[in-house]
Write an enzyme that holds these catalytic residues in place. Structure first.
Site, PDB file in Angstrom:
ATOM      1  N   TRP A  37       0.712  -1.299  -0.068  1.00  0.00           N
ATOM      2  CA  TRP A  37      -0.034  -0.117  -0.039  1.00  0.00           C
ATOM      3  C   TRP A  37       0.814   1.305  -0.030  1.00  0.00           C
ATOM      4  CZ3 TRP A  37      -0.311   3.995   3.663  1.00  0.00           C
ATOM      5  CH2 TRP A  37      -1.404   4.876   3.316  1.00  0.00           C
ATOM      6  N   HIS A  38       1.903   1.175   0.627  1.00  0.00           N
ATOM      7  CA  HIS A  38       2.829   2.372   0.632  1.00  0.00           C
ATOM      8  C   HIS A  38       3.632   2.716  -0.750  1.00  0.00           C
ATOM      9  CE1 HIS A  38       2.267   1.569   5.069  1.00  0.00           C
ATOM     10  NE2 HIS A  38       2.465   2.790   5.266  1.00  0.00           N
ATOM     11  N   GLY A  39       3.723   1.695  -1.186  1.00  0.00           N
ATOM     12  CA  GLY A  39       4.316   1.903  -2.556  1.00  0.00           C
ATOM     13  C   GLY A  39       4.662   0.852  -3.279  1.00  0.00           C
TER      14      GLY A  39
ATOM     15  N   PHE B 190       2.089   8.461  -0.739  1.00  0.00           N
ATOM     16  CA  PHE B 190       1.596   7.242  -0.723  1.00  0.00           C
ATOM     17  C   PHE B 190       0.145   7.099  -1.019  1.00  0.00           C
ATOM     18  CE2 PHE B 190       4.735   6.610   2.897  1.00  0.00           C
ATOM     19  CZ  PHE B 190       5.758   6.053   1.829  1.00  0.00           C
TER      20      PHE B 190
END
Lengths: 463, 332
Positions: free
Chosen positions: A324-326, A463
Site C-alpha cells: 500500500w505504501h508504494g 503514498f
C-alpha cells in the site's frame, strides 16, 4: 496546498470564519468547495480522479441499498473495487509493473520507453487514502452495516473533507459523515483544543521531522562514506523522522477538524512505547491498521479458523500493508518483517513481567527500526549498504547534530513520555495558565526560529 | 461575548510572543543561520568595506587542479592589475536572479560599485530547469530577500518560494526544447530537432553527447521578456538607486569547441545573444559597462572537456581579470 505553507495559513482561518458565519444547512457546500480548492491547488487535473471515485461509489452505494439480489449486489461491489483499485494500480503501480513487464514484451524499444515514460507521472496526492475511504463505504453498504448517503454533494464532502483528505486518518462513513452534517456551535473548547493540536503538530513536523530529514538523506544517499555508528544514527533517525512527519501531519489534520467541531479518529498513540509488534500496530497508523483488519483480515477468515490460514492471513495483511505504501520491493520487505515478527511473538510467548518490560520494549524498538531501514532505502542494495556496508573512506564521515535539533528532540521526547498515558488536551486542561502559555511560547519559538528549511513534503503524501 | 474576550486576550498574548521571538531571533540567532544557509549574505555583510563587490558563480574560483601554479580567484587576480580592493561574493550555479536579492542589501555610500558576471549559459533551458539546482537557487533567493529575519526564516521553513518537482522541471525543459523558436529552417528550428541530427552517430557516441550539450546550452535567442533579462534589468535599477557603478562582464565560452562541434549556426547564435546584452546594458553615461570577454579565452584554457562550462585555468582567469581591471582603470 501543504499544511505547512503560507497559503494554508491564509486559507484555514478564512474557511473557519466562513464556516461559523454560514447557516449550518449550507456548511457542507462551503466545506466541499474549500476541500476541492485545497485539493485542486496541487494540480487541477487531480480533481477529476477524486470526482470519478466519488461518482462511482455514490451510485454504486445507492444501487446496493436498493436491491436484495445478491448476485447484482456482488457485481456492484466488484465494479467499485475494480474502479478504486484500478485507479490505485494505474497511478501508483503502473510504472513499477511496466518496469519488469516491458523487458519481456515483444514490442520495439522506443515503444517500451514511451510506455514507461507515460506511466512515470506524479502520483495524485492522497489517492491511497481516499480510495480506501470510498472502498470502505461501499463494502459497509454491501455488508448492510450502513445506509448510503442520498445526497451527492454531501457524499462528495465525505470523500474530500480537506483536513484528512491527503494523508488520513482514513475515516469510516458512520463516524465522519454525521459529524460533518451536524450543527456545530462555535465553542472556545473546540478552538483551543484544535489550536493546541495544530501547534504541536507543526512543532513535530517542522522542527523535528524537517530537521532530521536532511541528515537521514545524507546517510542513505552515500552510506559507504559513513561510520557504522553514524549509519545507525541514520536508521534510528529515520524512524523518528517518519513518526514525527506523519504524526505531525495527523495532529494538524485532527486539530483543523476540531476547529469545526469534528473529531477525527486518533491515528497514533506513542507507538515507540510499544512492547510488542502487535502493540506497535495498535498504536501506529491506527486508521490504516484497523482498515486492513476490517476489510482484509476478517473477510479472509480472521483468526477464527485453523492456524495455517491464520498465519497466511497475517502475512497477507502485512505484505499488502507494505505494498500500500508504494511499488517497491523494499516496502514488501518492510511489511514482511513486521508480519514475521508478529507471528514469532504469537508463537513464542515470553511472559511480560514488570522487570522484563524494558527488554520487550527494546526488542520491539529494534525490530521496528530495522524494518524502517528497508522502508527508507531506495532498494535492497542500498539497505544492505546502510546496514552492512563497510565505509570506503580512510576516515569515515560523521554527522554534526544541530543544537536546535537536539533541544527540540529532547522537548519532543519529554512530551511523548507525558502523553503516553493521557492525551495532549487532557494534560493541558489541568496545567496552570502560566505554565501552559510558557510551553506554547517555547514551542512557537522553535517553530518560528528552528524549523527545517530543506524541501521535504509530508512523507505520506507520496503514498 | 465571553468567547470573543477570551480569544482577544490570547491573540494579544500570541502577538507579544511573536514580537519577542522576532527580537530574540534577530539578536541572537540570525547571524548563525546566515553562516549556515545564507553565507553569501553573511559574506556581503562583512565585505562592504571593499571598493567593489564581485558577484559570480563557480567561474570565479574553479581552477585547473593539476597545472595551475596560482589558484587565485578571478576577483583576486583582478586586484593585481588595478588599485581597487575587490571582495568576492560567489557560489556555484548562482545567477543574476540570486545576485539581485543580495545587491538589495548593499548599504548606500559604502562601496564604489559592483562587478556582476554575465553568464550566457544561465539563460539556457537546461539551467532554468536544472533538477539539482533550480529549487535550491529559489531557496537562496528567498533567504537573501530583504525581509525581517524571522520572516525570512519562516518563509524558508514554509517553503514560500517556487518549488517544482523533478518531473515538472523535466516537462518544462522538454517544452522549451520544443517551443523555443530558433532563426533557422528545419531541422535547426528548435533544440529538439537540432539535437536529433545524427552528425556523430548514435547517442552512445561521446562526441554526439558533447554536441548535444552545446546545442542545449547555447541554442536559444535571448529576448527581452526572458526571466534573466528581468533580473539583469533589476540589477541595473538597483545599482542606479544605490548610486553604484555597475560592471557586467560577459563570461568567456568555449567558442572554438562550439565551432568545431556544431559550426557557424551555433556560434552565430552565441554572438547574437552577446550583442543583444551589450546593446541593452552597455550605458557608460549611466555608470553601467559591459565587458565583452566572450571570445577572449581559447579552448586550451578551459578546464572541462565533457560539458560546456565557464571554468578556466590560470591563464584563462588572468585574461578575464586583466580585462576587468582594464575597465576599472579606465573608469578611474
Amino acid at each position: 496546498m501543504l499544511f505547512n505553507s503560507v497559503e494554508f495559513l491564509f486559507f484555514f482561518p478564512v474557511v473557519i470564519a466562513l464556516y461559523y458565519a454560514t447557516n449550518y444547512k449550507w456548511r457542507w457546500l462551503l466545506l466541499l468547495l474549500a476541500s476541492y480548492v485545497f485539493y485542486g491547488s496541487w494540480k487541477i487535473e487531480f480533481l477529476s480522479l477524486i470526482a470519478l471515485s466519488t461518482l462511482v461509489d455514490f451510485y454504486i452505494g445507492k444501487n446496493l441499498a436498493s436491491t436484495d439480489n445478491s448476485k447484482k449486489r456482488f457485481r456492484l461491489l466488484l465494479v467499485s473495487l475494480i474502479c478504486n483499485l484500478g485507479l490505485l494500480v494505474f497511478f501508483k503501480y503502473g510504472s513499477f509493473v511496466a518496469s519488469f513487464t516491458m523487458p519481456i514484451m515483444p514490442i520495439p524499444e522506443w515503444r517500451k520507453d514511451q510506455i514507461i515514460n507515460f506511466l512515470s507521472f506524479d502520483l495524485p496526492v492522497g489517492i491511497s487514502f481516499y480510495t480506501f475511504q470510498t472502498m470502505a463505504y461501499t463494502i459497509d453498504i454491501f455488508k448492510r452495516k450502513i445506509k448510503p448517503e442520498i445526497h451527492l454533494g454531501k457524499f462528495a464532502l465525505y470523500v474530500s473533507y480537506f483536513p484528512q483528505l491527503v494523508a488520513g486518518p482514513i475515516e469510516r462513513f458512520n463516524h465522519l459523515q454525521p459529524q460533518l452534517l451536524s450543527n456545530h456551535k462555535l465553542t472556545y473548547e473546540n478552538l483551543s483544543h484544535g489550536a493546541r493540536l495544530m501547534l504541536y503538530g507543526f512543532f513535530i513536523k517542522m522542527v523535528i521531522a524537517d530537521n532530521i530529514a536532511p541528515l537521514v538523506d545524507l546517510i542513505f544517499e552515500a552510506p559507504l562514506e559513513y561510520s557504522l555508528t553514524t549509519k545507525w544514527v541514520g536508521i534510528f533517525g529515520f524512524g523518528w523522522q517518519i513518526y514525527a512527519d506523519f504524526y505531525g501531519y495527523s495532529l494538524i489534520a485532527i486539530g483543523a477538524a476540531r476547529f469545526m467541531g469534528v473529531e477525527l479518529m486518533t491515528n497514533f498513540r506513542t507507538p515507540y512505547f510499544a512492547d510488542s509488534i502487535q502493540d506497535f500496530w495498535r498504536r501506529w497508523h491506527i486508521s490504516l491498521s484497523t482498515w486492513f483488519r476490517d476489510y482484509v483480515f476478517v473477510p479472509l477468515g480472521g483468526s477464527e479458523i485453523n492456524q495455517f490460514i491464520w498465519v497466511r492471513n497475517v502475512l497477507v495483511v502485512f505484505i499488502l500493508s507494505g505494498l500500500w505504501h508504494g511499488a517497491n520491493y523494499t516496502f514488501i520487505i518492510w511489511g514482511t518483517i513486521h508480519g514475521v515478527f508478529y507471528l514469532i511473538e504469537r508463537f513464542i510467548k515470553i511472559p511480560k513481567r514488570s522487570f522484563s518490560k524494558p527488554v520487550h520494549w527494546l526488542k520491539t524498538y529494534l525490530i521496528v527500526s530495522l524494518a524502517w531501514l528497508f522502508f527508507r532505502a531506495s532498494d535492497v542494495s542500498n539497505a544492505n549498504d546502510v546496514l552492512l556496508g563497510f565505509h570506503t573512506l580512510a576516515i569515515p564521515k560523521t554527522l554534526d547534530l544541530p543544537m536546535e535539533l537536539i533541544l527540540g528532540f529532547s522537548i519532543f521526547i519529554v512530551l511523548e513520555f507525558i502523553f503516553r498515558k493521557e492525551s495532549l488536551n487532557l494534560v493541558l486542561n489541568r496545567t496552570p495558565f502560566f505554565i501552559r502559555w510558557s510551553g506554547y511560547a517555547i514551542v512557537l519559538f522553535f517553530i518560528l526560529a528552528f524549523s527545517g528549511t530543506t524541501n521535504h513534503p509530508f512523507i505520506y503524501f507520496q503514498f | 461575548m465571553e468567547i470573543l474576550k477570551k480569544i482577544g486576550i490570547r491573540v494579544l498574548l500570541l502577538t507579544f510572543i511573536i514580537l519577542a521571538a522576532a527580537f530574540i531571533y534577530k539578536r541572537y540567532f540570525f547571524s548563525d543561520f546566515l553562516k549556515e544557509e545564507g553565507h553569501l549574505l553573511y559574506m556581503l555583510n562583512r565585505s562592504v568595506n571593499a571598493d567593489y563587490l564581485f558577484f559570480s558563480a563557480s567561474s570565479d574560483y574553479t581552477f585547473d587542479t593539476i597545472n595551475d601554479k596560482d589558484t587565485g580567484r578571478v576577483s583576486f587576480l583582478t586586484m593585481n592589475y588595478c588599485d581597487k580592493s575587490i571582495k568576492s561574493i560567489a557560489e556555484g550555479h548562482h545567477h543574476a536572479g540570486v545576485f539581485k536579492e543580495l545587491i538589495k542589501h548593499i548599504p548606500e555610500n559604502t562601496i564604489e560599485g559592483i562587478i556582476v558576471a554575465m553568464n550566457l549559459r544561465s539563460f539556457c533551458p537546461k539551467w532554468l530547469t536544472d533538477e539539482k539546482s533550480e529549487n535550491a537557487l529559489q531557496q537562496y533567493a528567498a533567504a537573501y530577500a530583504p525581509n525581517f529575519p524571522l520572516v525570512t526564516r519562516l518563509r524558508l521553513a514554509l517553503k514560500n518560494y517556487p518549488i517544482k518537482t523533478e518531473s515538472e522541471l523535466k516537462e518544462t525543459r522538454a517544452e522549451y526544447f520544443k517551443t523555443w523558436v530558433l532563426p533557422y529552417p528545419f531541422p535547426k528550428n528548435n533544440i529538439e530537432n537540432w539535437c536529433a541530427i545524427e552528425k556523430y552517430g548514435d547517442w552512445k557516441n561521446a562526441k554526439r553527447q558533447l554536441a548535444d550539450h552545446y546545442i542545449k546550452s547555447y541554442g536559444f535567442v535571448i529576448e527581452k521578456d526572458h526571466i534573466r533579462i528581468n533580473d539583469f534589468d533589476q540589477i541595473v535599477e538597483l545599482a542606479n538607486t544605490k548610486n553604484l557603478r555597475l560592471i557586467f562582464h560577459i563570461l568567456p565560452e568555449d567558442i572554438e569547441e562550439a565551432q568545431i562541434l556544431i559550426g557557424d549556426s551555433l556560434t552565430n547564435l552565441i554572438a547574437k545573444n552577446r550583442n543583444f546584452m551589450i546593446q541593452r546594458y552597455h550605458q557608460p553615461q549611466n555608470n553601467v559597462w559591459v565587458i565583452d570577454n566572450l571570445e577572449k579565452v581559447s579552448h586550451a584554457d578551459f578546464t572541462d572537456r565533457d560539458f560546456p562550462t565557464e571554468h578556466y585555468n590560470q591563464n584563462g582567469r588572468t585574461i578575464i581579470a586583466k580585462a576587468i581591471a582594464q575597465q576599472l582603470n579606465a573608469i578611474k
